[in-house]
Design an enzyme around this catalytic site. Structure first.
Site, mmCIF file in Angstrom:
data_model
loop_
_atom_site.group_PDB
_atom_site.id
_atom_site.type_symbol
_atom_site.label_atom_id
_atom_site.label_comp_id
_atom_site.label_asym_id
_atom_site.label_seq_id
_atom_site.Cartn_x
_atom_site.Cartn_y
_atom_site.Cartn_z
ATOM 1 N N GLY A 58 0.826 -1.214 0.000
ATOM 2 C CA GLY A 58 0.000 0.000 0.000
ATOM 3 C C GLY A 58 0.852 1.251 0.000
ATOM 4 N N GLY A 103 -0.349 4.339 0.159
ATOM 5 C CA GLY A 103 -1.179 5.455 0.629
ATOM 6 C C GLY A 103 -0.424 6.212 1.718
ATOM 7 N N PHE A 104 -1.167 6.933 2.558
ATOM 8 C CA PHE A 104 -0.538 7.748 3.598
ATOM 9 C C PHE A 104 0.325 6.902 4.539
ATOM 10 C CE2 PHE A 104 -4.163 10.425 2.440
ATOM 11 C CZ PHE A 104 -3.525 11.643 2.277
ATOM 12 N N VAL A 133 -1.594 -7.374 -4.402
ATOM 13 C CA VAL A 133 -1.311 -8.487 -3.498
ATOM 14 C C VAL A 133 -2.546 -9.370 -3.431
ATOM 15 C CG1 VAL A 133 -0.870 -9.077 -1.081
ATOM 16 C CG2 VAL A 133 0.460 -7.294 -2.201
ATOM 17 N N GLU A 162 -18.815 17.589 2.100
ATOM 18 C CA GLU A 162 -17.904 18.372 1.244
ATOM 19 C C GLU A 162 -18.335 18.315 -0.215
ATOM 20 O OE1 GLU A 162 -13.990 18.381 4.088
ATOM 21 O OE2 GLU A 162 -13.924 17.003 2.406
ATOM 22 N N ASP A 220 -5.886 2.880 7.789
ATOM 23 C CA ASP A 220 -7.305 2.512 7.836
ATOM 24 C C ASP A 220 -7.535 1.014 7.974
ATOM 25 O OD1 ASP A 220 -7.928 5.149 7.527
ATOM 26 O OD2 ASP A 220 -8.926 4.945 5.590
ATOM 27 N N ALA A 234 -6.273 10.632 7.686
ATOM 28 C CA ALA A 234 -4.922 10.653 7.130
ATOM 29 C C ALA A 234 -3.852 10.814 8.220
ATOM 30 C CB ALA A 234 -4.823 11.789 6.112
ATOM 31 N N GLN A 235 -4.106 11.706 9.195
ATOM 32 C CA GLN A 235 -3.118 11.944 10.245
ATOM 33 C C GLN A 235 -2.798 10.675 11.020
ATOM 34 O OE1 GLN A 235 -0.868 13.789 11.596
ATOM 35 N NE2 GLN A 235 -1.127 15.059 9.794
#
Ligand SMILES: Cc1cc2nc3c(=O)[nH]c(=O)nc-3n(C[C@H](O)[C@H](O)[C@H](O)COP(=O)(O)OP(=O)(O)OC[C@H]3O[C@@H](n4cnc5c(N)ncnc54)[C@H](O)[C@@H]3O)c2cc1C
Length: 442
Positions: free
Chosen positions: A31, A33-34, A99, A195, A324, A339-340
């Protein structure tokens, strides 16, 4: 990567085996990602071989996906090639592949790469950072009519659906069909739904003003539905109230406490009533990818792997789950899927592995430091909640814009996003309004 043994298996075109290497430990990160990128970065000075695998060639800044979906930004502005992000970190090899299997006992993973067969890679450490995907709460048939927002593809699909709906509305002579094309239903009033609804309201009222002769886009209906009692349920009630009022002011109809029963080619049935709509967007649940389950460990209802306070998978030494995909409990509360948290978890595990390789023991468990929650509602308004602090308005919106620009993956992204935002702020125009295919009615 060295120590590659290639072999042919009758059922697969090609199998590439990355054997273990005694001289240098190998960390496989799944992964980009973040969380995955943060883990790799924290290992930049470590004497390890890192294999970073992702099924996409790019890292996405997901908090701004809704702006791609509503034509403010284009995909390249909020994403960056993972290879480019890692270009200076010499101990990282990026592998494009999905994967498909993990064998914790033999410490190998299998990843299939497009056109290149299957890679079987041995690992000393494994960091799973595969994130989440939209969940339709057992109604996967809704996905056909109500796309979720998780990838660049999703954002482009949604953008084409929204812009295409106005073209179809302008083309039809049928009043009912015109109204259906100009009704937008968003299912789920969490941050993504709020949003997206706020940005859509601005698009129909400002950006598309004067663009059509036969229809008035500002007369569109934007309906935000939620089964819960209020919008933004993870924020304080007072914040939810303010956000709901703000949305109503922008022309969004907020309907809470109503369950969506059906999504089909005519729209939705919610709370027993049909809402005809050609554009239904799914901004509700998320579930983990199937990867955490492959670890053979316990997972929660959403498929996230339970981990210990050091983010390790129980009974699987050297195997971690972050971001996540992990269910992390702190002070009896789950660490939020933001994200944090993903960045902090990835960084923690990277540092933990680096220390362990130096023979040092890690005594301090992972602690999530909550920097606060933000959500933006249309132009000039955002809310922030941090501990006892609850605030909203124009200044918060400026802070939101500043924080988001700074957090983008590359300088190029930051400059391009700033440029687009300034242009859009002063002109009301959005630069990413092209529809590559002619719109189709559903
Ligand atoms: C629309 C949207 C808006 C959001 N807004 C905010 C916000 O405003 N603020 C905030 O803090 N958070 C926000 N979030 C949440 C935030 O983006 C996530 O918490 C964060 O992305 C989690 O990071 P991660 O590294 O765990 O997973 P991700 O960033 O999702 O990365 C997972 C990576 O794993 C890869 N992957 C998955 N399965 C496989 C596989 N089988 N093989 C290979 N690779 C695989 C994926 O391609 C992906 O690159 C938002 C999320 C979404 C979807």
């Amino acid at each position: 990567m060295s120590a590659i043994l290639a072999e042919t298996r009758p059922d697969e075109a090609h199998v590439v085996v990355e054997a273990p290497r005694p001289e240098r430990k190998r960390v496989v990160i799944v992964g980009g990602g973040f969380a995955g990128i943060a883990a790799a970065h924290a290992l930049r000075h470590a004497d390890v071989e890192i294999v970073l695998i992702d099924r996409r060639n790019h890292h996405i800044f997901q908090p701004l996906l809704y702006q791609v979906a509503t034509a403010v930004l284009s995909p390249a502005e909020i994403a960056a090639p993972i290879r480019q992000i890692e270009v200076k970190q010499r101990n990282v090899t990026v592998l494009l592949g999905e994967v498909t299997g993990i064998d914790v006992a033999s410490r190998t993973i299998e990843a299939s790469s497009p056109g290149a067969g299957v890679h079987k890679i041995a690992f000393d450490y494994l960091v799973v950072a595969t994130g989440m995907r939209p969940s339709y709460f057992g109604h996967d048939e809704f996905a056909r009519y109500a796309p979720g927002l998780k990838s660049l593809n999703d954002a482009e699909t949604i953008r084409a659906k929204i812009l295409g709906a106005f073209e179809l509305a302008a083309a039809t002579e049928d009043e009912a069909e015109r109204a259906r094309q100009m009704t937008f239903v968003l299912v789920g009033a969490g941050p993504t739904g709020v949003e997206l609804a706020g940005s859509l309201a601005h698009l129909v009222k400002v950006t598309l003003r004067g663009n059509f002769r036969r229809i008035d886009p500002s007369k569109s209906d934007i309906i935000l539905l939620d089964a819960g009692k209020r919008v933004l349920p993870t924020f304080a009630e007072s914040v939810s109230r303010k956000v709901a009022q703000r949305l109503e002011k922008l022309g969004v109809k907020v309907v809470t406490d109503v369950k969506v029963e059906t999504v089909d080619n005519q729209g939705v049935i919610a709370g027993g009533s049909r809402i005809p709509s050609a554009t239904v967007l799914w901004t509700a649940g998320v579930a983990a990818s199937p990867i955490p389950r492959m670890l053979g460990t316990k997972t929660d209802r959403a498929g996230r792997a339970f981990v210990d306070p050091f983010l390790r998978v129980l009974d699987a030494p050297g195997v971690f789950v972050v971001g996540d995909a992990a269910s992390v409990i702190q002070n009896e509360h789950p660490v939020p899927g933001v994200a944090q948290a993903a960045i902090q978890e990835g960084r923690y595990v990277g540092r933990l592995i680096a220390k362990e390789l130096k023979g040092r023991e890690i005594k301090r468990p992972f602690r999530y430091f909550d920097k606060g929650n933000m959500a933006v509602v249309g132009k000039n308004y955002a809310v922030l909640e941090r501990g006892w602090l609850r605030t909203g308005g124009f200044l918060t919106w400026l802070v939101w814009a500043f924080v988001h620009v700074l957090s983008l993956p590359q300088l190029q992204n930051r400059l391009r996003v700033q440029h687009q935002w300034v242009w859009s702020y002063f002109t009301g125009q959005r630069s990413s309004r092209l529809i590559p295919e002619p719109p189709r009615t559903i």
